[in-house]
Write a protein that holds these residues in place. Structure first.
Motif, PDB file in Angstrom:
ATOM      1  N   MET A   1       0.859  -1.190   0.000  1.00  0.00           N
ATOM      2  CA  MET A   1       0.000   0.000   0.000  1.00  0.00           C
ATOM      3  C   MET A   1       0.896   1.240   0.000  1.00  0.00           C
ATOM      4  SD  MET A   1      -3.057   0.991   2.639  1.00  0.00           S
ATOM      5  CE  MET A   1      -4.016  -0.439   2.145  1.00  0.00           C
ATOM      6  N   PRO A   2       0.828   2.096  -1.018  1.00  0.00           N
ATOM      7  CA  PRO A   2       1.776   3.207  -1.155  1.00  0.00           C
ATOM      8  C   PRO A   2       1.553   4.289  -0.112  1.00  0.00           C
ATOM      9  CG  PRO A   2       0.068   3.352  -2.824  1.00  0.00           C
ATOM     10  CD  PRO A   2      -0.137   2.037  -2.129  1.00  0.00           C
ATOM     11  N   THR A   3       2.647   5.036   0.125  1.00  0.00           N
ATOM     12  CA  THR A   3       2.589   6.186   1.023  1.00  0.00           C
ATOM     13  C   THR A   3       1.932   7.358   0.318  1.00  0.00           C
ATOM     14  OG1 THR A   3       4.556   5.512   2.220  1.00  0.00           O
ATOM     15  CG2 THR A   3       3.995   7.850   2.277  1.00  0.00           C
ATOM     16  N   ALA A   4       1.174   8.136   1.057  1.00  0.00           N
ATOM     17  CA  ALA A   4       0.542   9.333   0.504  1.00  0.00           C
ATOM     18  C   ALA A   4       1.217  10.549   1.119  1.00  0.00           C
ATOM     19  CB  ALA A   4      -0.945   9.344   0.816  1.00  0.00           C
ATOM     20  N   VAL A  36      -6.300   8.626  -1.026  1.00  0.00           N
ATOM     21  CA  VAL A  36      -4.891   8.252  -1.167  1.00  0.00           C
ATOM     22  C   VAL A  36      -4.782   6.739  -1.040  1.00  0.00           C
ATOM     23  CG1 VAL A  36      -4.104  10.460  -0.267  1.00  0.00           C
ATOM     24  CG2 VAL A  36      -4.459   8.550   1.302  1.00  0.00           C
ATOM     25  N   ALA A  37      -3.559   6.227  -1.140  1.00  0.00           N
ATOM     26  CA  ALA A  37      -3.281   4.790  -1.026  1.00  0.00           C
ATOM     27  C   ALA A  37      -4.131   4.005  -2.008  1.00  0.00           C
ATOM     28  CB  ALA A  37      -3.499   4.316   0.406  1.00  0.00           C
ATOM     29  N   ASP A  40      -7.788   3.586  -1.215  1.00  0.00           N
ATOM     30  CA  ASP A  40      -8.235   2.818  -0.057  1.00  0.00           C
ATOM     31  C   ASP A  40      -8.434   3.678   1.185  1.00  0.00           C
ATOM     32  OD1 ASP A  40      -8.173   0.574  -1.599  1.00  0.00           O
ATOM     33  OD2 ASP A  40      -6.234  -0.142  -0.858  1.00  0.00           O
ATOM     34  N   LEU A  41      -7.871   4.890   1.185  1.00  0.00           N
ATOM     35  CA  LEU A  41      -8.038   5.797   2.313  1.00  0.00           C
ATOM     36  C   LEU A  41      -8.728   7.065   1.839  1.00  0.00           C
ATOM     37  CD1 LEU A  41      -4.572   5.559   4.117  1.00  0.00           C
ATOM     38  CD2 LEU A  41      -6.696   4.393   4.731  1.00  0.00           C
ATOM     39  N   ALA A  42      -9.721   7.502   2.594  1.00  0.00           N
ATOM     40  CA  ALA A  42     -10.439   8.741   2.284  1.00  0.00           C
ATOM     41  C   ALA A  42     -10.265   9.693   3.460  1.00  0.00           C
ATOM     42  CB  ALA A  42     -11.920   8.464   2.033  1.00  0.00           C
ATOM     43  N   ILE A  43      -9.726  10.897   3.171  1.00  0.00           N
ATOM     44  CA  ILE A  43      -9.471  11.882   4.220  1.00  0.00           C
ATOM     45  C   ILE A  43     -10.452  13.035   4.031  1.00  0.00           C
ATOM     46  CG2 ILE A  43      -7.779  13.399   5.290  1.00  0.00           C
ATOM     47  CD1 ILE A  43      -6.533  10.652   3.077  1.00  0.00           C
ATOM     48  N   SER A 161       2.802  13.210   5.871  1.00  0.00           N
ATOM     49  CA  SER A 161       2.389  12.116   5.001  1.00  0.00           C
ATOM     50  C   SER A 161       1.522  11.139   5.774  1.00  0.00           C
ATOM     51  CB  SER A 161       3.603  11.383   4.418  1.00  0.00           C
ATOM     52  OG  SER A 161       4.351  10.766   5.451  1.00  0.00           O
ATOM     53  N   ILE A 162       0.553  10.579   5.058  1.00  0.00           N
ATOM     54  CA  ILE A 162      -0.327   9.550   5.614  1.00  0.00           C
ATOM     55  C   ILE A 162       0.119   8.223   5.020  1.00  0.00           C
ATOM     56  CG2 ILE A 162      -2.697   8.735   5.821  1.00  0.00           C
ATOM     57  CD1 ILE A 162      -3.602  11.631   5.438  1.00  0.00           C
ATOM     58  N   GLU A 163       0.457   7.277   5.876  1.00  0.00           N
ATOM     59  CA  GLU A 163       0.978   6.009   5.400  1.00  0.00           C
ATOM     60  C   GLU A 163       0.122   4.863   5.923  1.00  0.00           C
ATOM     61  OE1 GLU A 163       5.145   5.486   5.487  1.00  0.00           O
ATOM     62  OE2 GLU A 163       5.573   7.628   5.641  1.00  0.00           O
TER      63      GLU A 163
END
Length: 510
Positions: A1-4, A36-37, A40-43, A161-163
């Motif tokens: 899962m990539p870093t954002a 992001v990711a 898979d992630l919603a901010i 960053s959100i990881e």
């Protein structure tokens, strides 16, 4: 899962005096979001007063700005946070995980004065990650330390960053969201339990061999606060390699289900909602294990043997399932909390269950008064048939009233579905017409004397009702149509003789 990794504005400008209120808001998961990711992630900005410090910029990236440059802040006097202060701004933005597996999520950020927190704990660095289940949301806030800083300077770095990375079930550990890993036996299925709140649990089991049992530990998930809690869910005869199950408790009915209704009219205690990803026929049975606080049972007058579990069927009906009280010796062997009363019920899977308490319910099925007229001072007997239509045995005092005034009562003890006939005796000294009822069920009208006569001495008002409950009814001195029974002796004898003669004539051979 990539870093954002984003280049975002984190402009917390310091001033000598500020008006920032450290309030708490609730997170939301709908609407526009910075994804992001791989999506898979919603901010999103949080829903609440502190959510105004976060917004989506022109590139649809989350921006955090606690200064006068924030377009959401309309107060012209607001310039930033105070110098020489410490505090937390809760729930500034939310992170929602939308994929199908569990994930570890954390934030990378370098600052001595600003820390990203969730539930008051830092989530900076992988070691401080939060574990999110599918569709799980975490609210993120800021912990600030402005001591030793000068007014008018920027606090913190410009980017964070959100990881995130996939969390294998056997590597999930207890974190801020309360995740834990359990394993039954050597080589058995691995189960992961996530506790996002006191009344919610997320369960996942993997590595299941066909026909195995999967045992989830809920560790006291609240159903009716701490009065009634879920201790675990067991799946028997599982025929799928992986199962997911989300549980939620509530003292009130859920929006997607009606309130508990059953012929015995049990008292609802709490509701359990289950959302699972397997077909109902993929498991042989489901056992729900729950417990109750003994003080709560005593306060509500509930016998443990009267505790019930109801399953809501696909047709919308409520089906009672057998509930067993767990023996104290078994509680000790299993290591269950000994200060609770434990129950277990085996059932078919369903989306909604209700924990309830059976109670006695007395219904008047029949009531008569005979005769319908007496002279003042004579006694009358009212007979009524009672049935316990509830699911528990019990004792009940039933009351006979005349014109709404209690005049007699009897105590009855009945098992479920048992019936009994009760006789009430009472005396009426004043002439009048009296409406009789047993526990609110109307029996009929009793005539005492001649209500129209001046010699009767009363009108049947309840204030004149007698209270002698020990007498036995005798028949009235006068029939309702004003014919003395003595006057009927001759005609009745003649009629009887005539009928007998007719019967003999019809039997004579011709």
């Amino acid at each position: 899962m990539p870093t954002a990794r984003r280049t975002l504005t984190l402009a917390l400008l310091l001033v000598a005096a500020g008006s920032l209120a450290f309030a708490t808001g609730a997170a939301v998961i709908d609407g526009d979001a910075d994804t992001v990711a791989d999506g898979d992630l919603a901010i999103q900005p949080a829903d609440g007063p502190n959510g105004r410090y976060a917004y989506l910029n022109d590139d649809d990236e989350i921006a955090i700005d606690v200064s006068a440059s924030n377009p959401n802040i309309k107060d012209p006097s607001f310039e930033g946070v105070n110098v020489g202060a410490t505090g937390t701004i809760d729930d500034v933005f939310t992170i929602t995980y939308t994929a199908d597996e569990y994930a570890h999520v954390w934030i990378e950020y370098a600052s001595e004065n600003v820390t990203f927190v969730a539930d008051g704990d830092s989530i900076e660095g992988e070691a401080n990650n939060v574990t999110l289940a599918p569709n799980e949301t975490v609210a993120v806030g800021l912990a600030l330390d402005t001591r030793g800083k000068a007014a008018g300077t920027q606090l913190g770095a410009d980017e964070f960053s959100i990881e995130a990375k996939i969390a294998e079930p056997d590597k999930v550990t207890t974190q801020a969201m309360g995740a834990s890993t359990q394993q039954i036996g050597d080589g058995g299925p691995t189960t992961t339990v996530v506790s996002p709140s006191a009344d919610r649990r997320g369960f996942v089991a993997s590595g299941i061999e066909s026909g195995e049992e999967v045992r989830f530990l809920a560790d006291g998930m609240e159903i009716d606060g701490e009065n009634v809690t879920l201790e675990g869910i067991d799946l028997m005869g599982v025929r799928t390699e992986r199962v997911e199950l989300d549980a939620a408790g509530s003292s009130d009915p859920f929006a997607n289900g009606s309130a508990l209704t059953a012929p015995t009219r049990p008292r609802p205690v709490g509701y359990l909602s289950l959302d699972y990803d397997f077909a109902p026929d993929a498991v042989d049975a489901m056992t729900i294990r729950f417990s109750a606080d003994p003080a709560y049972l005593n306060a509500t007058g509930t016998d443990p043997e009267d505790v019930a579990l109801y399953r809501r069927t696909d047709a919308g009906d409520w089906e009672a399932k057998p509930v067993a009280v767990v023996d104290e010796a078994v509680v000790d062997i299993l290591g269950l909390p000994e200060d609770r009363v434990h129950f277990r019920a085996t059932t078919e899977p369903s989306s909604t269950f209700a924990v309830a308490a059976h109670a006695p319910r007395y219904d008047v099925t029949e009531a008569t008064v005979a005769p319908g007229a007496v002279d003042p001072g004579e006694n009358v007997t009212v007979r009524t048939t009672l049935r316990n239509g509830g699911g528990a045995p019990g004792e009940r005092t039933v009351t006979l009233t005349a014109n709404g005034t209690p005049i007699a009562n009897e105590t009855v003890t009945l098992a479920p579905n048992e019936t009994a006939t009760v006789a009430f005796d009472a005396t009426f000294e004043t002439a009048g017409a009296y409406d009789l009822a047993v526990d609110g069920t109307r029996v009929g009208t009793l005539l005492v004397g001649d209500p129209a006569s001046d010699d009767a001495g009363g009108s049947g008002d309840e204030s004149n009702v007698g209270t002698d409950e020990s007498a036995t009814v005798t028949g009235p001195s006068e029939e309702p149509f004003g014919i003395d029974p003595a006057d009927l002796a001759g005609p009745l004898a003649l009629m009887i003789i005539s009928l007998a003669t007719l019967a003999l004539v019809r039997r004579m051979p011709r």
